[in-house]
Design an enzyme around this catalytic site. Structure first.
Site, PDB file in Angstrom:
ATOM      1  CG  ASP A 144      71.658  44.129  26.011  1.00 17.81           C
ATOM      2  OD1 ASP A 144      72.707  43.515  25.695  1.00 17.81           O
ATOM      3  OD2 ASP A 144      70.764  44.380  25.192  1.00 17.81           O
ATOM      4  CD1 TRP A 145      78.628  45.734  26.233  1.00 14.59           C
ATOM      5  CD2 TRP A 145      78.899  43.562  25.800  1.00 14.59           C
ATOM      6  NE1 TRP A 145      79.966  45.532  26.015  1.00 14.59           N
ATOM      7  CE2 TRP A 145      80.182  44.204  25.746  1.00 14.59           C
ATOM      8  CE3 TRP A 145      78.850  42.189  25.555  1.00 14.59           C
ATOM      9  CZ2 TRP A 145      81.356  43.509  25.459  1.00 14.59           C
ATOM     10  CZ3 TRP A 145      80.025  41.503  25.266  1.00 14.59           C
ATOM     11  CH2 TRP A 145      81.250  42.156  25.219  1.00 14.59           C
TER      12      TRP A 145
END
Length: 765
Positions: A297-298
């Site tokens: 994820d980011w």
């Protein structure tokens, strides 16, 4: 499986690759996909010719813009990085012409000519916006979820995108968590069916041709189990709960052929998922056999340092690589620091080659080596986005997602000649109508309820907003209500109250809406409450003495017309709650499939029992609840055979009659209870459902083909079905039970697949 990392398994890639298979057979993972031998040869050749910097470039995803400013970071420096092979993927980019130009730089101006992957969060529509995912799940109709995903994929593809970070398939049992809006609710069986439907819709029959884009099932681990419903928070789960509930939709997604998975931000049992080798490389890769692309994820890789799992960026990069994460989303940790880790441990190079191979295979599966420009079509982009057919599909999905929660005195549908007042700012809030994660959806293209009802001459007053404390509109709203025969009162949340990082400790009505409700209630006019929200709200007090209640979620572009169809009886509602609605926030977390206790909840407060003393037992509206404009009778439950070995199929049939005077849909729900000696098993578990249309006065026979081992439990190595009696529970909701029976399982069987991950086939005659 222990969730603590065994450092001895992380010392070399060869040891990881040679790890012995687990005790039970792996799940089939590719849903028919087989790599082309030509792609295998091409990928091996490319990896052999790559420098380390180019390999790390393939493992790096950069942000090409911001969510509200796509492509804004594609400048001269970004193009030079593409030419140098320092980027494998971009997110926050879109547009057929813009992405064709960017792809041309990668293919024609870089040394190896490897195409880029273009990605975006296309969650419930690209330009044509459908109901938020929780609303789609409320349809209890996987075909609705599939069609919504299919439309999103077509629009994304013609706009140049290859990859979407959807579906989110986290099980969520605490409505305080803002991201419940993105998922399918509290139940792993419903969640698994919706996940598989979305993946089929997004990817189509094959990614190398047609209009599919690559799906990304997220967030692998137990992101939805964050303590206290707080986003990014730790999850502490037993192995049994993890495997039987939270991982089941991911097994289903793997079986559906999801091209990629995303790891979660949070830590599970003390180990951050993005660095959890036992979970990602162990369960996902080895146990389930999944060899698709895994992306972080980011910024999640660099956040391993903040978690305390790594002390330097180089350690974080090595930890994520060893865990099995192939691509770093936006943090640049692989590109900037993995080289340092490799210098310290050259064995990591083998893992780098594995990761690059999986990334290149994803590009090959999308057909990008054969035609790097097959995604993106400016002419189709102009004709396809928000087309009439797509808007019609959005309207039908919205109709089927609406849940009628209460209808005392048959207040609905509305009748001709009634003077109707529409009150509430949300009734004319186009931005909230399209919800969060709206990709390229535009508020001015959404039809609100006020706009849909304007031709009927309905009086409107905004009253109050959920976003501020201004109560000045209440007086005008009261005057509007007094002049009407019936009041439609829109209430709930602004779209920005439910999304990522939008957890709330109190999920009652925000702003002065309670005061507006009290004032309208005091007029004595009959009220239809229309809830607009991205999560179940705690509304027992707010809804007291309101005779009709509709849960509409955020319905997308066609929100207003779909609601009007339901309100005026053009369509009979048949949505069902994918999460129960609590009475108060203090009841959370809450879910129907809870375990029994030695002292079950008792309405008599003088009896010591498992309940709160200051609120009634159970939810305000339970999981699976929903009404319609007709009535249904259940009869003739038949179970055959009544005794079967664990590997057999048991057929459960029930007759459902439409006893009303309107054609309507019913959602028939099959639950089981499967006690096991020495264990405490859930009081009931969903194992099948069917939304079925039945004309007035007609009957349908619904038959579920239920695996006899559907009560199998996690035993630490796999799933085991034990001999014993299984109770069959058929109803219109988890609480509205219409028929019960039993069958007996003989013998014992073991397997690797969580029962909720397996679909129960249904026939209707």
């Amino acid at each position: 499986m222990t969730m603590a990392i065994d450092r001895r398994t992380l010392i070399a890639a060869s040891a990881l690759l040679a790890a012995s298979a687990r005790a039970f057979p792996a799940l089939a993972t590719d849903a028919g996909y087989r790599p082309d031998p030509r792609d295998e040869a091409r990928i091996k050749d490319l990896i052999a010719r790559m420098t380390l910097a180019e390999k790390l470039g393939q493992m790096t995803q950069r942000a090409g813009g911001r969510q509200k400013a796509l492509n804004s970071k594609i400048d001269a420096a970004a193009l030079d990085a593409v030419r140098a092979g320092a980027v494998g993927s971009y997110l926050h980019v879109a547009g057929a012409e813009a992405l064709r130009k960017l792809q041309r730089v990668a293919v024609e101006e870089s040394r190896l000519g490897i195409p880029l992957l273009f990605a975006m969060d296309v969650v419930h529509g690209y330009r044509t916006i459908f109901p938020v995912p929780l609303g789609l799940a409320a349809s209890f109709d996987p075909e609705v979820a599939r069609r919504a995903a299919e439309v999103a994929a077509v629009e994304a593809k013609v706009s140049g995108l290859h990859w979407t970070f959807a579906p989110m398939i986290d099980i969520a049992r605490d409505a305080r968590w803002g991201r419940v809006v993105e998922g399918a609710g509290e139940d792993p069986y419903l969640g698994s069916r919706i996940a598989q439907a979305q993946i089929r819709g997004l990817q189509g029959d094959t990614l190398a041709s047609g209009d599919g884009v690559m799906a990304c099932a997220k967030h692998f681990g137990a992101y939805g189990a964050g303590i206290g419903g707080r986003d990014y928070n730790d999850a502490e789960l037993s192995e049994r709960m993890l495997h039987e509930v939270y991982l089941a939709p991911f097994q289903a997604a793997v079986a559906a052929g999801s091209g990629s998975l995303m790891t979660a931000f949070n830590a599970l049992n003390g180990v951050p998922t993005t660095g959890n080798a036992d979970l990602v490389r162990g369960v996902l890769r080895e146990d389930w056999g999944y060899q698709g692309l895994v992306v972080s994820d980011w910024n999640a890789i660099i956040e391993l340092v903040a978690h305390g799992a790594a002390t330097t960026p180089a350690e974080a990069a090595a930890l994520a690589l060893r865990a099995g994460v192939d691509m770093d989303m936006t943090s640049g940790t692989y590109a900037d620091h993995l080289g340092e880790a490799i210098a310290a441990d050259p064995a990591l190079l083998t893992l780098v080659d594995q990761a690059v191979s999986r990334i290149l295979h994803a590009k090959a599966r999308l057909g990008l080596f054969e035609d790097p420009y097959r995604f993106g079509d400016a002419a189709r982009e102009r004709s396809v986005l928000l087309s009439a057919g797509h808007r019609a599909a959005s309207r039908q999905a919205a109709q089927r997602s609406i849940v009628l929660l209460r209808n005392e005195g048959d207040l609905l549908p509305l009748r001709k000649g009634q003077r109707i007042a529409l009150i509430g700012a949300l009734a004319d809030d186009a931005s909230s109508a399209i919800g969060s994660w709206r990709a390229q959806g535009q508020p001015d293209e959404a039809v609100t309820l006020r706009r849909a009802l304007e031709p009927l001459g309905i009086a409107y007053a905004p009253g109050v907003s959920p976003r501020d404390a201004d109560e000045s509109g209440i007086a005008g709203a009261v005057e509007t209500a007094r002049a009407a025969d019936i009041v439609l009162l829109a209430m709930g949340e602004d779209f920005d109250f439910s999304a990522e990082a939008r957890s709330r400790s109190d999920i009652g009505l925000p702003g002065p809406q309670d005061r507006l409700i009290d004032a309208i209630r005091a007029t004595g006019k009959p009220i239809v409450a229309i809830l607009m929200n991205g999560r179940p709200l705690a509304l027992e007090a707010a809804l007291r003495n309101i005779p009709a209640v509709i849960e509409s979620w955020f319905l997308g572009n066609q929100s207003g017309p779909a609601l009007a169809d339901i309100l005026f009886g053009n369509v009979s509602p048949a949505g069902r709650l994918p999460m129960g609605m609590p009475r108060t926030s203090g009841q959370l977390p809450q879910y129907y499939a809870h375990g029994p206790t030695g002292r079950p909840a008792n309405p008599d407060l003088s009896v010591d029992s498992s309940r709160y003393h200051d609120v009634a037992i159970g939810p305000l509206f339970p999981f699976g609840h929903g009404l319609g404009y007709s009535s249904f009778a259940y009869s003739d439950l038949a179970i055959s055979p009544d005794s079967a070995n664990a590997g057999a199929t048991v057929r459960i049939a029930v007759t459902v009659a439409n006893t009303g005077d309107r054609d309507a849909d019913e959602v028939v729900q099959l639950y089981i209870r499967a006690p096991v000696a020495g264990m405490s098993r859930p009081v009931k578990e969903l194992r099948g459902f069917q939304r079925v249309s039945i004309p007035a006065g007609k009957t349908r026979r619904i038959t579920f083909a239920l695996p006899a081992d559907t009560g199998a439990v996690w035993d630490g190595k796999g799933f085991t079905a034990y001999p014993g009696t299984v109770e069959v529970i058929v109803g219109a909701s988890s609480e509205d039970i219409r028929a019960r029976g039993t069958f007996r399982v003989t013998g014992k069987a073991s397997g690797s697949i969580a029962p909720p991950a397996r679909p129960t086939s249904v026939t209707v005659t």
